[in-house]
Design a protein around this motif. Structure first.
Motif, PDB file in Angstrom:
ATOM      1  N   LEU A  49      26.871  36.563  43.115  1.00 36.05           N
ATOM      2  CA  LEU A  49      28.441  36.691  42.747  1.00 36.05           C
ATOM      3  C   LEU A  49      28.810  36.066  41.564  1.00 36.05           C
ATOM      4  O   LEU A  49      29.847  36.495  40.935  1.00 36.05           O
ATOM      5  N   ILE A  50      28.169  34.646  41.434  1.00 33.11           N
ATOM      6  CA  ILE A  50      28.435  34.023  40.119  1.00 33.11           C
ATOM      7  C   ILE A  50      27.887  34.671  39.114  1.00 33.11           C
ATOM      8  O   ILE A  50      28.703  34.801  37.969  1.00 33.11           O
ATOM      9  N   GLY A  70      37.174  41.405  48.714  1.00 30.60           N
ATOM     10  CA  GLY A  70      36.340  40.362  48.093  1.00 30.60           C
ATOM     11  C   GLY A  70      35.124  40.245  49.027  1.00 30.60           C
ATOM     12  O   GLY A  70      35.077  40.271  50.191  1.00 30.60           O
ATOM     13  N   LEU A  71      34.099  39.792  48.371  1.00 27.40           N
ATOM     14  CA  LEU A  71      32.907  39.408  48.921  1.00 27.40           C
ATOM     15  C   LEU A  71      32.645  37.900  49.012  1.00 27.40           C
ATOM     16  O   LEU A  71      32.935  37.177  48.290  1.00 27.40           O
ATOM     17  N   GLU A  72      31.799  37.781  50.187  1.00 27.69           N
ATOM     18  CA  GLU A  72      31.253  36.384  50.360  1.00 27.69           C
ATOM     19  C   GLU A  72      29.816  36.462  50.569  1.00 27.69           C
ATOM     20  O   GLU A  72      29.292  37.453  50.774  1.00 27.69           O
ATOM     21  N   PRO A  73      29.035  35.338  50.296  1.00 30.03           N
ATOM     22  CA  PRO A  73      27.692  35.275  50.647  1.00 30.03           C
ATOM     23  C   PRO A  73      27.350  35.850  51.889  1.00 30.03           C
ATOM     24  O   PRO A  73      28.119  35.450  53.025  1.00 30.03           O
ATOM     25  N   GLY A  74      26.382  36.581  51.930  1.00 31.74           N
ATOM     26  CA  GLY A  74      26.062  37.124  53.497  1.00 31.74           C
ATOM     27  C   GLY A  74      26.466  38.583  53.622  1.00 31.74           C
ATOM     28  O   GLY A  74      26.037  39.278  54.392  1.00 31.74           O
ATOM     29  N   ASP A  75      27.697  39.024  52.894  1.00 32.99           N
ATOM     30  CA  ASP A  75      28.134  40.451  52.969  1.00 32.99           C
ATOM     31  C   ASP A  75      26.852  41.329  52.318  1.00 32.99           C
ATOM     32  O   ASP A  75      26.510  41.121  51.545  1.00 32.99           O
ATOM     33  N   ARG A  76      27.107  42.579  52.895  1.00 33.87           N
ATOM     34  CA  ARG A  76      26.123  43.635  52.414  1.00 33.87           C
ATOM     35  C   ARG A  76      27.570  44.383  51.681  1.00 33.87           C
ATOM     36  O   ARG A  76      28.528  44.574  51.930  1.00 33.87           O
ATOM     37  N   TRP A  77      26.846  44.990  50.717  1.00 32.95           N
ATOM     38  CA  TRP A  77      27.567  45.660  49.695  1.00 32.95           C
ATOM     39  C   TRP A  77      26.700  46.576  48.828  1.00 32.95           C
ATOM     40  O   TRP A  77      25.138  46.512  48.604  1.00 32.95           O
ATOM     41  N   CYS A  78      27.214  47.985  48.623  1.00 31.24           N
ATOM     42  CA  CYS A  78      26.564  48.866  47.694  1.00 31.24           C
ATOM     43  C   CYS A  78      26.757  48.380  46.319  1.00 31.24           C
ATOM     44  O   CYS A  78      27.640  48.762  45.674  1.00 31.24           O
ATOM     45  N   LEU A  79      25.716  48.346  45.551  1.00 30.45           N
ATOM     46  CA  LEU A  79      25.692  47.477  44.362  1.00 30.45           C
ATOM     47  C   LEU A  79      25.308  48.595  43.219  1.00 30.45           C
ATOM     48  O   LEU A  79      24.566  49.449  43.633  1.00 30.45           O
ATOM     49  N   CYS A  80      25.585  48.584  42.058  1.00 27.49           N
ATOM     50  CA  CYS A  80      25.409  49.539  41.067  1.00 27.49           C
ATOM     51  C   CYS A  80      23.804  49.266  40.757  1.00 27.49           C
ATOM     52  O   CYS A  80      23.519  48.108  40.606  1.00 27.49           O
ATOM     53  N   ALA A  81      23.105  50.388  40.434  1.00 28.35           N
ATOM     54  CA  ALA A  81      21.619  50.253  40.301  1.00 28.35           C
ATOM     55  C   ALA A  81      21.377  49.367  39.085  1.00 28.35           C
ATOM     56  O   ALA A  81      20.624  48.642  38.935  1.00 28.35           O
ATOM     57  N   LEU A  82      21.959  49.659  38.059  1.00 21.32           N
ATOM     58  CA  LEU A  82      21.912  49.078  36.711  1.00 21.32           C
ATOM     59  C   LEU A  82      22.290  47.186  36.850  1.00 21.32           C
ATOM     60  O   LEU A  82      21.650  46.570  36.174  1.00 21.32           O
TER      61      LEU A  82
END
Length: 127
Positions: A49-50, A70-82
Motif C-alpha cells: 500500500l505504501i 480505502g484499503l487496509e492490510p489484509g483486505d482483498r482487492w482486484c489489482l491492475c496486472a501491470l
C-alpha cells in the motif's frame, strides 16, 4: 460466458467487503473498457500500500464517489496486472489468491511468478 481464473476454471469472487473489481461486482472480471486490467486478486500488505501510494495510486484513502472505502492490510482487492508486475519487480508484490485471479493476467506475468506469491491462509500453513 463465464470468466476463467489462472487454472482455467470459473473465476471465484475476490471480495465483497471491501467491494472490489472493475465492475464493483466482487470479481476480478475485465473487458475492453478496463484499461487498467484489474485482474489480480491480492491480499493487501502495508508494504504494498505504501509502494502504491509512492507511485501516485493512493489505495488507502476512502473515495466514496467511487464506492471505495480505502484499503487496509489484509483486505482483498482486484489489482491492475501491470501494478502487480511493477510491485513484483520492486520486491513488494502482495500475495495473490489464484482461484480469484483472472487468466488475463498471464498476458503480463507467468503462472510461476504468481505461484511464488500465493497467499496461504494462516489455518492451512505448515507449523
Amino acid at each position: 460466458m463465464l470468466a476463467l481464473n489462472v487454472w482455467g476454471e470459473n473465476l471465484v469472487p475476490c471480495s465483497y467487503d471491501p467491494l472490489t473489481g472493475f465492475f464493483r461486482d466482487g470479481c476480478c472480471n475485465t473487458d475492453e473498457e478496463d484499461i487498467g486490467t484489474h485482474v489480480v486478486c491480492v491480499r493487501a500488505t502495508q508494504e504494498f500500500l505504501i509502494f502504491s501510494l509512492e507511485r501516485g495510486n493512493d489505495l488507502m484513502t476512502p473515495r466514496p464517489e467511487y464506492r471505495f472505502a480505502g484499503l487496509e492490510p489484509g483486505d482483498r482487492w482486484c489489482l491492475c496486472a501491470l501494478r502487480w508486475k511493477e510491485a513484483l519487480d520492486a520486491g513488494v508484490a502482495p500475495p495473490v489468491i489464484l482461484e480469484s485471479t483472472h487468466a488475463k493476467v498471464l498476458d503480463v506475468v507467468t503462472l510461476d511468478q504468481l505461484k511464488a506469491h500465493v497467499w496461504v491462509p494462516r489455518e492451512t500453513r505448515p507449523r
